[in-house]
Motif scaffolding. Sequence first.
Motif, mmCIF file in Angstrom:
data_model
loop_
_atom_site.group_PDB
_atom_site.id
_atom_site.type_symbol
_atom_site.label_atom_id
_atom_site.label_comp_id
_atom_site.label_asym_id
_atom_site.label_seq_id
_atom_site.Cartn_x
_atom_site.Cartn_y
_atom_site.Cartn_z
ATOM 1 N N LEU A 257 96.586 88.551 22.726
ATOM 2 C CA LEU A 257 96.895 87.837 23.974
ATOM 3 C C LEU A 257 96.842 86.330 23.787
ATOM 4 N N ALA A 260 100.258 85.301 23.014
ATOM 5 C CA ALA A 260 101.325 85.695 23.939
ATOM 6 C C ALA A 260 101.788 84.496 24.761
ATOM 7 N N LYS A 262 103.342 85.045 27.969
ATOM 8 C CA LYS A 262 103.210 85.367 29.399
ATOM 9 C C LYS A 262 101.854 86.002 29.643
ATOM 10 N N THR A 264 98.768 88.294 30.523
ATOM 11 C CA THR A 264 98.486 89.731 30.562
ATOM 12 C C THR A 264 97.105 89.907 31.181
ATOM 13 N N CYS A 279 97.010 83.988 28.731
ATOM 14 C CA CYS A 279 97.746 83.995 27.473
ATOM 15 C C CYS A 279 97.504 82.651 26.797
ATOM 16 N N ILE A 426 102.951 88.563 35.861
ATOM 17 C CA ILE A 426 102.061 89.194 34.864
ATOM 18 C C ILE A 426 102.867 90.138 33.987
ATOM 19 N N ASP A 427 102.731 89.950 32.696
ATOM 20 C CA ASP A 427 103.558 90.673 31.737
ATOM 21 C C ASP A 427 103.138 92.132 31.575
ATOM 22 N N ALA A 428 101.817 92.372 31.585
ATOM 23 C CA ALA A 428 101.331 93.735 31.346
ATOM 24 C C ALA A 428 99.904 93.868 31.841
ATOM 25 N N LEU A 430 96.648 95.931 30.590
ATOM 26 C CA LEU A 430 96.144 96.752 29.485
ATOM 27 C C LEU A 430 94.795 97.347 29.871
ATOM 28 N N CYS A 457 103.856 98.374 34.346
ATOM 29 C CA CYS A 457 103.599 97.712 33.056
ATOM 30 C C CYS A 457 102.162 97.970 32.579
ATOM 31 N N THR A 458 101.561 99.073 33.070
ATOM 32 C CA THR A 458 100.189 99.405 32.672
ATOM 33 C C THR A 458 100.202 100.336 31.468
#
Length: 514
Positions: A257, A260, A262, A264, A279, A426-428, A430, A457-458
């Motif tokens: 991250l 990254a 974007k 997360t 990020c 939010i990109d993802a 996790l 995106c989870t």
Amino acid sequence: MTITVLCNDNTTTISFVDGQTLLEVIRGENVPVHAPCGGQGTCEKCTVYLVTETGEQAVLACRTAAEDGMTVRVPAASPLEVQLRAEDDAEVLVPDPGLAGYGVACDIGTTTVVCHLMDLASGKKLATVGEGNAQRPYGGDVIARIKASMEGRRGALTAAITGQLRRMITALCASAGVAVADISCMSIAANTTMCHLLTGLAPDGIGVSPFTPLSRFGDEWDAAALGLPFPGKVYIAPAISGYVGGDITADVLAADLDRAEKPTLLIDVGTNGEMALGCGEHFVCCSTAAGPAFEGAQISCGMTAAAGAISSVEWDGEKLCCGVIGGGEAVGLCGSGLIDAMAVMLHLGAVDETGRMLDAEEDEDEIPQEARPYLFLLEDGEPAFRLTEQVWVAQGDVRKLQLGKGAIAAGVQILIDAYGVGFEGIDALLLAGGFGSFIRPESAARIGLIPAELLHCTRAVGNTAALGAQMALVSEEARARLARLQETMDYKELSGLPEFNDAYMEAMMFPEED
Ligand code: FES
């Protein structure tokens, strides 16, 4: 004075002194007795059996004084072994040039401990072993462990974890045909309390406001001084605060991250919901006290994710389908099963948005047809929802789950507000940690544990803390990235924050079905 303890085909004679409870006597010998509340008498999970000529009598180990000549059976159903989900071994680590020999990467969780034996030259994993944390007889969560430490059992807690690591390292080496003396280094990712107890530091400050740890680690310790069986150094991943530990920085590292572009959101769900959003070099993080429900503790039929636990529940349109770890008969319910069961109960209308479970007698006319076969009253009149003959979810369990999921959802809201980003930015999302791998994201969204807006995106990322520990074991660059995270991650203390309290109250409700 002695008692005889029968456990897992072993018979042990243990000496004790007058005034000790059975729990105090038994846990001192590393017998895996289950004691989530640490002996406070509140969890009622420390059942052991007094063996007499006429049969067996169930008693709570922490409420029963040891008496000379007693024979006590500790149920084999409470081993310290844990289910390890097959990990993705496709991850290729790139070790620093010139490394040789062997090392151990370890993720010390409050509930489980996982160690990997690594070939330092190739970065390959040679063997893995996982067990329940040997400190569990002193309490199921970090608060109970801190309390035990403050009450004079810090030495016993440290001895429990170092003894366990010694055994695990020996077992790893035996399975890979490597000499223990050939291990030259170890890397550890763990929450801040576990790091204190491993190194013998008092975690007391973490237990009281302003929750200040004695160390935030990110440094090397001498293995022999820690009581570990090899010559070399032990690197401990850096913590951000008392409740956002090196396990989270290791998660962020392993998920890349910090590289990254974007933001997360990463959540590690356990007795504490630890989370980070961001990020690059801009992160906010926090920790919420989620309580023991997700670990299956203090739930009527709750248990850890071991053989016999219902780990998944589905409604196939006509009936309930329960998945049991190990495939045998269900004897309890673990956290992922509880989340699934809750989603199904909401779907069937057995529980309303406020968390009230319908009463099989009083609300007879209101109970939807499909939910009828499953709702019943416990002996004390508490409404409950039956999953199998032996396993159910009671009204009180729903309330505990509401507290836990509300705390995590409120933490997420605070981070999103603090970061100044909307869901669309939010990109993802996790889900990290062993438990995160077992959670069904749809169920987590249905009960409001995670935002429904991020469901698409989870994804579960498995035990990224262990992967982060492996990266730190073989790479100086990985350690430098961890150090940078420690410097730059912005910690939000939630206790006493009015916005958190407001968000918490709101997040305890269950969302309505779309
Ligand atoms: Fe005995 Fe919790 S009731 S340990």
